[in-house]
Design a protein around this motif. Structure first.
Motif, short mmCIF file in Angstrom:
data_model
loop_
_atom_site.label_atom_id
_atom_site.label_comp_id
_atom_site.label_asym_id
_atom_site.label_seq_id
_atom_site.Cartn_x
_atom_site.Cartn_y
_atom_site.Cartn_z
N PHE A 92 0.81 -1.22 0.00
CA PHE A 92 0.00 0.00 0.00
C PHE A 92 0.85 1.27 0.00
N TYR A 95 0.82 2.97 -3.50
CA TYR A 95 -0.38 3.56 -4.10
C TYR A 95 -0.26 5.06 -4.38
N ALA A 110 -4.77 -2.84 -7.56
CA ALA A 110 -4.47 -3.33 -6.21
C ALA A 110 -3.22 -4.18 -6.25
N PHE A 118 -6.28 -0.85 -0.41
CA PHE A 118 -6.52 -0.31 -1.74
C PHE A 118 -7.98 0.09 -1.92
#
Length: 135
Positions: A92, A95, A110, A118
Motif C-alpha cells: 500500500f 499507491y 491493487a 486499496f
C-alpha cells in the motif's frame, strides 16, 4: 409511430454517448483530506491539486489501536503475521506514487497483500476528486 421510434432511438443514442463519455473534471487548487475506518483500522488520504493535476498524495494507515502502520506493524503478533503485515505495508505504500504517475485512480491496480487498504484508498481518492472538482 415511426417518428416516435426514431425520437426514442435518438434519445437513447445521445444518452449512451453522454453517459459513456469520460468526463474531464477540473480540479480546484488546494489540499483535500478524508479518512475511512474498517475492521483493520483507519486509512487517511490527503491530495493536493495544482493546475488541474494531483501534485501530492499521502496515504496513512493505522491499525485497530490507532498506531501508524510502519516498520513495526505486526511485530507483536508473531513472525508470520509480521511478515504478512510488512508485505501489506510495502504494497500500500506504492499507491500514492502510482496515483501521481497515472493521475487516474481507475488506472491504479491493487497490489497483492494490500487489497483492503486499496479499496479504502480508491474510494477516498474518488471522493476527494469529486470534492476538488465541485461535483
Amino acid at each position: 409511430m415511426k417518428k416516435l421510434f426514431i425520437i426514442v432511438l435518438i434519445i437513447l443514442s445521445l444518452s449512451v454517448y453522454f453517459f459513456a463519455t469520460d468526463e474531464k473534471l477540473e480540479y480546484k487548487n488546494g489540499v483535500y483530506s478524508a479518512s475511512s475506518t474498517d475492521a483493520y483500522g483507519e486509512t487517511k488520504v490527503t491530495l493536493e491539486f495544482k493546475d488541474g493535476k494531483i501534485i501530492k498524495c499521502e496515504l496513512l494507515a493505522y491499525d485497530q489501536d490507532g498506531k501508524l502502520k510502519d516498520e513495526n506493524y505486526g511485530k507483536d503478533s508473531g513472525a508470520k503475521n509480521y511478515e504478512l503485515a510488512q508485505i501489506s505495508l510495502k504494497g500500500f505504500s506504492q499507491y500514492p506514487e502510482l496515483l501521481l504517475k497515472t493521475q487516474n485512480i481507475d488506472e491504479v491496480d491493487a497490489i497483492s497483500g494490500a487489497t483492503g487498504t486499496f479499496l479504502q484508498f480508491k474510494e477516498l481518492v474518488k471522493n476527494l476528486m469529486r470534492t476538488a472538482s465541485g461535483h
